[in-house]
Design an enzyme around this catalytic site. Sequence first.
Site, PDB file in Angstrom:
ATOM      1  N   GLU A 174      56.054  14.512  32.520  1.00 49.62           N
ATOM      2  CA  GLU A 174      55.175  13.616  31.752  1.00 49.62           C
ATOM      3  C   GLU A 174      55.302  12.231  32.374  1.00 49.62           C
ATOM      4  OE1 GLU A 174      54.551  11.746  27.281  1.00 49.62           O
ATOM      5  OE2 GLU A 174      55.849  13.493  27.510  1.00 49.62           O
ATOM      6  N   HIS A 207      63.939  12.137  30.381  1.00 43.64           N
ATOM      7  CA  HIS A 207      62.509  12.398  30.185  1.00 43.64           C
ATOM      8  C   HIS A 207      61.819  11.060  30.020  1.00 43.64           C
ATOM      9  CE1 HIS A 207      58.847  14.263  28.200  1.00 43.64           C
ATOM     10  NE2 HIS A 207      59.024  15.001  29.290  1.00 43.64           N
ATOM     11  N   HIS A 212      78.454  12.783  28.797  1.00 39.44           N
ATOM     12  CA  HIS A 212      78.071  14.014  28.110  1.00 39.44           C
ATOM     13  C   HIS A 212      77.141  13.762  26.917  1.00 39.44           C
ATOM     14  CE1 HIS A 212      81.400  15.718  30.394  1.00 39.44           C
ATOM     15  NE2 HIS A 212      82.194  14.805  29.875  1.00 39.44           N
ATOM     16  N   HIS A 247      65.632   7.989  28.128  1.00 40.81           N
ATOM     17  CA  HIS A 247      64.191   8.251  28.010  1.00 40.81           C
ATOM     18  C   HIS A 247      63.403   7.064  28.515  1.00 40.81           C
ATOM     19  CE1 HIS A 247      60.417   9.811  26.519  1.00 40.81           C
ATOM     20  NE2 HIS A 247      61.049  10.927  26.159  1.00 40.81           N
TER      21      HIS A 247
END
Length: 223
Positions: free
Chosen positions: A72, A91, A117, A122
């Site tokens: 995206e 993302h 972790h 984003h």
Amino acid sequence: MGEKKGSNSSNNHSHCFEPFISSNPVTSFNPVQRFPEIDKTAFISQFSSVIGDVTIRNNVYVAPNVSIRADEGTPFYIGSNTNIQDGVVLHGLINKRVSSGKERYSIFIGNEVTIAHGALVHGPCYIADKVFVGFNSIVYTAIVGKGSFISYNAVVTNGVRIPPGRFVPPGANIDSQEKADALSPVPKDDKEFVYEVQRVNQEFPASYHLLFGKNRCSCGVAY
């Protein structure tokens, strides 16, 4: 006889758990397929995904169960000697980017960065060199200055700019520039912790390449 057969079967199957490395799917917002560009010295662990226009530089370590998905928001950049630990998700939002020099990225991660972790990074976001992004933290729509330390369970968002060398406390919600500017410098103990994490993780790419060798199975998993 049966025991030996089972042992061989187990060894054969163990080599089939490869990472999924693929171009992005064709969509109306990303009509051109682009395949990741991964330096040969980087190591992408089993069960991890790298999809789309992603550049991964030398000696990067990507641990198991990481999702780096530029299908995206795109492109992504991951600099040299960076480590991305188990369960991290990268993302980005469509058509939202940050600048690095003359280039624009959905996610830009500099050199010698640790993404610990379970963290979520984003885009659009920019993470400068030597930043530590802590366990289960979130960086979204933000710029993080060089050498900053984001503690576990913290959130950095809403377009803020974290100045270089600042410490985000555990569980903090940094969602305004006023909060970002008020942050204290990184404590000495945390600087030492980051140094040790980097020292350990920079050994992993070469060591894992030796462990697994260059033989890859033809079991149908994309690589």
